[in-house]
Design a protein around this motif. Sequence first.
Motif, short mmCIF file in Angstrom:
data_model
loop_
_atom_site.label_atom_id
_atom_site.label_comp_id
_atom_site.label_asym_id
_atom_site.label_seq_id
_atom_site.Cartn_x
_atom_site.Cartn_y
_atom_site.Cartn_z
N VAL A 215 -20.56 41.03 14.72
CA VAL A 215 -20.07 40.88 16.17
C VAL A 215 -20.50 39.94 17.06
O VAL A 215 -19.79 39.30 17.63
CB VAL A 215 -19.30 42.22 16.51
CG1 VAL A 215 -18.73 43.08 15.79
CG2 VAL A 215 -20.52 42.86 17.21
N VAL A 216 -21.84 39.75 16.76
CA VAL A 216 -22.50 39.11 18.04
C VAL A 216 -22.40 37.52 17.21
O VAL A 216 -22.46 37.34 16.07
CB VAL A 216 -23.96 39.21 17.87
CG1 VAL A 216 -24.68 38.30 18.79
CG2 VAL A 216 -24.24 40.50 18.62
N PRO A 217 -21.88 36.54 18.34
CA PRO A 217 -21.76 34.97 17.73
C PRO A 217 -23.00 34.65 17.15
O PRO A 217 -23.89 34.87 17.63
CB PRO A 217 -21.37 34.42 19.20
CG PRO A 217 -20.61 35.55 19.88
CD PRO A 217 -21.41 36.70 19.75
N GLY A 218 -22.77 34.01 16.01
CA GLY A 218 -24.06 33.42 15.46
C GLY A 218 -24.98 32.56 16.18
O GLY A 218 -26.17 32.46 15.85
N ASP A 219 -24.43 31.68 17.13
CA ASP A 219 -25.38 30.95 17.90
C ASP A 219 -26.14 31.57 18.98
O ASP A 219 -27.08 30.91 19.70
CB ASP A 219 -24.55 29.70 18.35
CG ASP A 219 -23.46 30.11 19.50
OD1 ASP A 219 -23.05 31.36 19.60
OD2 ASP A 219 -22.66 29.31 19.94
#
Length: 272
Positions: free
Chosen positions: A209-213
């Motif tokens: 769920v955490v944006p990869g960047d």
Amino acid sequence: LAALRAALALALWARPAAAWVKGSELYGSGSSPCAELLATNASGFVASGMRGPAEALGRTSEHPLVVGIGQGTTGTTVLFRGFIAAGLRSAHWEWVNGGGGGRRSFVEDRLRLEAGDLAPLEGIDVLMDTPAASLLPSIALAFPNARFLLSVRDPLVWAQRRMRAHDGVLPGTSRRFYVGQSCAGAPEADLERLMEDTFALYNMFAACVVPGDRLWVVNMWEETPESLARLVEDITGRRLPEDFSGFERRPRRGGRGGGGAGQPPPPRARQA
């Protein structure tokens, strides 16, 4: 689910030595595969005991918070030392330290966080350890500039170490994310399996769920002091002092995820 677990297990806790990884590298793109889950199911998190950003903070914050979302017993204390040395106001369980402000108790602020009030996070630069993981959805939504550090290790080894060090107590985060399961009165073997599975599932949820960047993943037992210094610099843009030796006292290598107590326990045969 089995295929997702196998793919993420390879990426998260079976990587080569000294190979912390940016979240975007896990999936080959800047977005995580279920990032929309976080945005579109905020009300679902609230319904299952989590708090959404509107009631937790009342607004979004531009504060570039660093959040250690790894479970306890994954090397969070060692990472905490590094962020302090980088000059950041860092909190870990009972204490806030660094950033030129001296050391003070974090207990009152932690209790506010556990009650759903995220305001204390605007007064620090780094949050490590409990309750960071249990507040992941709310923090990710309320702090759109936050950066997240997921510390992992082999799930079976984690479960065994956690039982040894914490009397088999499941972190609150694990209980929240393992729907329909209870550890009350469970036999030791069943509790170990439950803890192993919940730890793996939580790590998959966090990485998904955490944006990869905005995500970094690290296995402290597969790193060197030099690679950890590069990790802190990559997350914060700050170099550690040349005389910093806190990472020399990192968890000792005792095999993959073995921890500081020597060799890891032999693996248990499991069905696929």
